[in-house]
Design an enzyme around this catalytic site. Structure first.
Site, mmCIF file in Angstrom:
data_model
loop_
_atom_site.group_PDB
_atom_site.id
_atom_site.type_symbol
_atom_site.label_atom_id
_atom_site.label_comp_id
_atom_site.label_asym_id
_atom_site.label_seq_id
_atom_site.Cartn_x
_atom_site.Cartn_y
_atom_site.Cartn_z
ATOM 1 N N GLY A 1 -37.027 -27.956 -32.856
ATOM 2 C CA GLY A 1 -37.926 -27.238 -33.832
ATOM 3 C C GLY A 1 -37.250 -26.958 -35.072
ATOM 4 O O GLY A 1 -36.218 -26.454 -34.890
ATOM 5 N N THR B 1 -30.532 -34.234 -50.488
ATOM 6 C CA THR B 1 -29.766 -34.703 -49.706
ATOM 7 C C THR B 1 -29.676 -36.176 -49.775
ATOM 8 O O THR B 1 -30.865 -36.959 -49.704
ATOM 9 C CB THR B 1 -29.769 -34.098 -48.022
ATOM 10 O OG1 THR B 1 -31.287 -34.345 -47.798
ATOM 11 C CG2 THR B 1 -29.701 -32.599 -48.223
ATOM 12 N N LEU B 2 -28.714 -37.008 -49.432
ATOM 13 C CA LEU B 2 -28.375 -38.238 -49.526
ATOM 14 C C LEU B 2 -27.653 -38.894 -48.472
ATOM 15 O O LEU B 2 -27.070 -39.884 -48.669
ATOM 16 C CB LEU B 2 -27.800 -38.611 -50.869
ATOM 17 C CG LEU B 2 -28.303 -38.070 -52.256
ATOM 18 C CD1 LEU B 2 -27.240 -38.277 -53.482
ATOM 19 C CD2 LEU B 2 -29.581 -38.712 -52.606
ATOM 20 N N ASP C 1 -31.470 -29.579 -40.572
ATOM 21 C CA ASP C 1 -31.669 -28.221 -40.237
ATOM 22 C C ASP C 1 -30.523 -27.385 -40.614
ATOM 23 O O ASP C 1 -30.401 -26.303 -40.897
ATOM 24 C CB ASP C 1 -32.214 -27.995 -38.962
ATOM 25 C CG ASP C 1 -33.537 -28.715 -38.604
ATOM 26 O OD1 ASP C 1 -34.263 -29.085 -39.827
ATOM 27 O OD2 ASP C 1 -33.837 -29.055 -37.605
#
Length: 321
Positions: free
Chosen positions: A41, A220-221, A252
């Protein structure tokens, strides 16, 4: 002094993971590996990732009164997360069905379960946690109205970090609170909306997102690193070359590390560079929470600089788990 470096408000799921040679097409059945069950999660992942780095972390979430819920609580406590805000009951624990292919890429289907019962009233009842926290982080595996209530309950001087995953259009008051809004390419395009003229350049996505109201934006890439955007401009953050085994939880871990370092006073670009190293360390191991590195493990990556060493010392001094 704040009692917590980071309060995470979000989801807690049991991850049911199967390795596959390739993901099935419509109407197709493929054979996979033995089933593995892991605590997961996005909210629970972020809390464990931050705690393992040494952040004083609390989690506000809801789980079911069942075996999966107990698994999640045990995992949080083992990492050093304060679970005083984890509510129990109301529905079965949320479950994520995850397939992982040989390249480490994953596909995920989530049954929200108890996550969908984390309500605005639960947020209001946890006011003491908000007032004790330097940074608050959230995602969208819980109801949007609950995230809106999080924004309304932020303590003066605290910082709000949002990863809108799974993505959806966001209300203006939520966008205005984000510092930063953290998105990948897919999430950026959903938040911008169908009517936006989006180019192929991530710098353009970041500028368009910034114009929608966030105080800062991080895009983010993947293997190409990330970029950060604020009123100071747009800056590229390089990637870290590693052999990816499983990308589950990497986003995360990135968000948790970024939130922690921002709360410690680092500039956005430096915090994002550190977070990229944390994400890189995460993908080198199987699973989500079990793959999250300590600050010392991040510092041991090739090319670690002074920022990583300082973070490692901070994690050790803070009882890094």
């Amino acid at each position: 002094m704040n009692d917590y470096d980071l309060l995470v408000v979000g989801s807690a799921n049991a991850d049911l993971v199967i390795g596959v040679e390739r993901r099935p097409g419509a109407g197709e059945t493929v054979l996979g590996s033995d089933l593995a069950v892991h605590p997961g999660g996005k909210g629970a992942n972020q809390a464990v990732a931050a705690a393992r780095l040494g952040a004083r972390t609390a989690l506000l979430a809801r789980v079911g009164d069942d075996g999966h819920g107990r698994l999640l609580l045990d995992s949080q406590r083992a990492a050093g997360v304060d679970t005083v805000g984890v509510l129990v009951g109301g529905a079965p624990t949320g479950v994520a069905l995850i397939t992982v292919d040989p390249s480490g890429d994953n596909s995920i289907v989530v049954s929200p379960g108890a996550n969908g019962r984390l309500t605005p009233a639960d947020v209001r009842a946890a006011a003491s946690l908000f007032h004790a926290s330097r940074v608050v982080s959230a995602q969208l595996e819980i109801p949007l109205e609950t995230v809106e209530e999080v924004v309304r309950n932020l303590a003066p001087g605290s910082r709000f970090v949002l990863n809108p995953s799974p993505p959806r259009p966001l209300p203006a008051q939520v966008l205005a609170a984000c510092d930063p809004l953290i998105v990948n390419e897919h999430e950026a395009k959903v938040v911008l909306g169908d009517g936006a003229a989006v180019s192929d350049e991530p710098e353009d996505w970041a500028r368009l997102l910034l114009a929608k109201g966030p105080r800062s934006v991080v895009v983010t890439l993947g293997g190409e690193g990330a970029l950060v955007a604020s009123s100071d401009g747009v800056t590229r953050v390089p990637s870290v070359a590693v052999r990816a085994v499983d990308t589950t939880g990497a986003g995360d871990a990135f968000t948790a590390a970024l939130a922690w370092r921002l709360g410690a006073g680092e500039p956005l670009a430096e915090a994002a560079a550190y977070a990229a190293r944390v994400g890189a360390a995460t993908v080198t191991r199987q699973g989500a929470q079990v793959s999250f590195p300590t600050a010392a493990e991040v510092a041991a990556l090739p090319g670690a600089g002074a920022g990583e060493a300082a973070a490692s010392r901070a994690g050790a001094e803070g009882g890094g788990r």
